[in-house]
Design a protein around this motif. Structure first.
Motif, PDB file in Angstrom:
ATOM      1  N   ALA A   1       2.525   1.753  -3.567  1.00 16.18           N
ATOM      2  CA  ALA A   1       1.537   2.181  -4.516  1.00 16.18           C
ATOM      3  C   ALA A   1       1.188   3.660  -4.029  1.00 16.18           C
ATOM      4  N   HIS A   2       1.075   3.996  -2.900  1.00 10.92           N
ATOM      5  CA  HIS A   2       0.800   5.570  -2.563  1.00 10.92           C
ATOM      6  C   HIS A   2       1.655   6.219  -3.034  1.00 10.92           C
TER       7      HIS A   2
ATOM      8  N   ALA B   1       0.474  -1.155  -0.085  1.00  7.18           N
ATOM      9  CA  ALA B   1      -0.147  -0.026  -0.018  1.00  7.18           C
ATOM     10  C   ALA B   1       0.768   1.299  -0.087  1.00  7.18           C
TER      11      ALA B   1
ATOM     12  N   THR C   1      -4.757   7.862   0.564  1.00  6.81           N
ATOM     13  CA  THR C   1      -5.195   6.604  -0.406  1.00  6.81           C
ATOM     14  C   THR C   1      -5.416   5.420   0.455  1.00  6.81           C
TER      15      THR C   1
ATOM     16  N   GLN D   1      -7.088   0.802  -5.311  1.00 11.00           N
ATOM     17  CA  GLN D   1      -6.549   2.040  -4.777  1.00 11.00           C
ATOM     18  C   GLN D   1      -7.376   3.118  -5.030  1.00 11.00           C
TER      19      GLN D   1
ATOM     20  N   TYR E   1      -5.943   1.460   0.172  1.00 12.02           N
ATOM     21  CA  TYR E   1      -5.575   0.329  -0.587  1.00 12.02           C
ATOM     22  C   TYR E   1      -6.370  -0.918  -0.349  1.00 12.02           C
TER      23      TYR E   1
ATOM     24  N   MET F   1      -8.178   7.269  -4.296  1.00 16.24           N
ATOM     25  CA  MET F   1      -7.521   8.597  -3.790  1.00 16.24           C
ATOM     26  C   MET F   1      -8.331   9.841  -3.331  1.00 16.24           C
TER      27      MET F   1
ATOM     28  N   GLY G   1      -9.870   6.313  -8.697  1.00 20.90           N
ATOM     29  CA  GLY G   1      -9.084   4.975  -8.254  1.00 20.90           C
ATOM     30  C   GLY G   1      -8.675   4.386  -9.521  1.00 20.90           C
TER      31      GLY G   1
ATOM     32  N   CYS H   1      -7.992  -3.299   4.343  1.00 15.27           N
ATOM     33  CA  CYS H   1      -7.682  -1.674   3.978  1.00 15.27           C
ATOM     34  C   CYS H   1      -6.740  -1.281   4.447  1.00 15.27           C
TER      35      CYS H   1
END
Length: 263
Positions: A122-123, A119, A198, A186, A200, A188, A171, A232
């Motif tokens: 990706a963030h 997460a 974000t 994801q 995830y 945002m 997302g 999450c």
């Protein structure tokens, strides 16, 4: 230092430059916004890795893998076997060393830590994007909800966080090798100061997953939560108390039947 290269920027992010070289890079970054953003990304990823995997790196090396022990063993083998046998034993020694490295991956981190790492990664990548921060815009939230729900094979709502001062940007779908189905969503959000948060979201990783984890990752905080249906991870540059308050709103909307969430 005559030239500032990518290796120089990596050394800067790791704190490995001399004061004089660091001052030169500071001046360079002040006039180069793209390089400054790249260095910030390096630093955030390094902070996340140190936080999540630091305990494994700090574990002592087993006595059988110490340099002195390996040298002694190698010498004995040289005296006992001819060259072909020594080569075979060396391969065995390398196998033991690899086994120790894999042991850290097998024992730790747990599934919650791996999902937090996914997460945060990706963030870190997507919050820096402007035109391509999301795959589907927040204005098309009904389609986004239907699409992501189908891909994750669960009902996924798009939480409304406007009461917390956050606007829904949209997302995207991401790979998630650590969960059944191999997919994650994801979502945002952005506050009035431009800071981004974000979510995830993945299908439930399994019955042995911790229900709650909180990690401080330098500039960001990550809060992980899971129930029988989904997991999450919320990531944002907020203190833990603020993130926990937002989490109550997030989780009640992701799963309206939730009755056992505590922060």
């Amino acid at each position: 230092m005559s030239e500032i290269t990518r290796d120089t920027l990596m050394a800067y992010a790791d704190g490995a430059l001399s004061p004089a070289d660091r001052a030169q890079v500071d001046a360079y970054l002040a006039g180069n916004a793209d390089a400054a953003a790249e260095v910030a990304l390096m630093q955030r990823q390094a902070n996340a890795i140190r936080t999540l995997y630091g305990p494994v790196a700090a574990e002592p090396v087993p006595p059988r893998l110490s340099v002195e022990k390996l040298l002694q063993t190698q010498q004995k083998r040289r005296n006992r076997f001819f060259m072909g046998a020594a080569a075979a034993v060396l391969m065995l020694g390398l196998g033991l060393g690899a086994g120790w490295l894999l042991r850290g991956q097998m024992d730790t981190p747990g599934i919650a830590d791996r999902l937090i790492a996914d997460a945060v990664s990706a963030h870190t990548v997507y919050v820096l994007e402007n035109r391509h921060a999301v795959e589907v815009n927040g204005a098309d939230s009904e389609h986004l909800s239907s699409w992501l729900s189908n891909r994750l094979q669960t009902t996924l709502a798009m939480p409304d966080l406007s009461a917390s001062g956050l606007t829904f940007l949209g997302g995207r779908l991401l790979p998630a090798p650590n969960v059944p189905g191999g997919r994650a969503a994801q979502l945002m959000y952005e506050d009035t100061a431009g800071a981004r948060l974000t979510l995830y979201v993945t299908p439930s990783p399994g019955p042995d997953t911790p229900s709650y984890e909180l990690a401080n990752l330098g500039l960001d905080t990550a809060l992980f939560w899971a129930d029988a249906a989904i997991s999450c991870t919320i990531t944002a540059p907020y203190p833990a108390e603020k993130l926990q308050a937002i989490a109550r709103t997030v989780f009640s909307q992701l799963n309206p039947t939730l009755t056992d969430y505590r922060t």
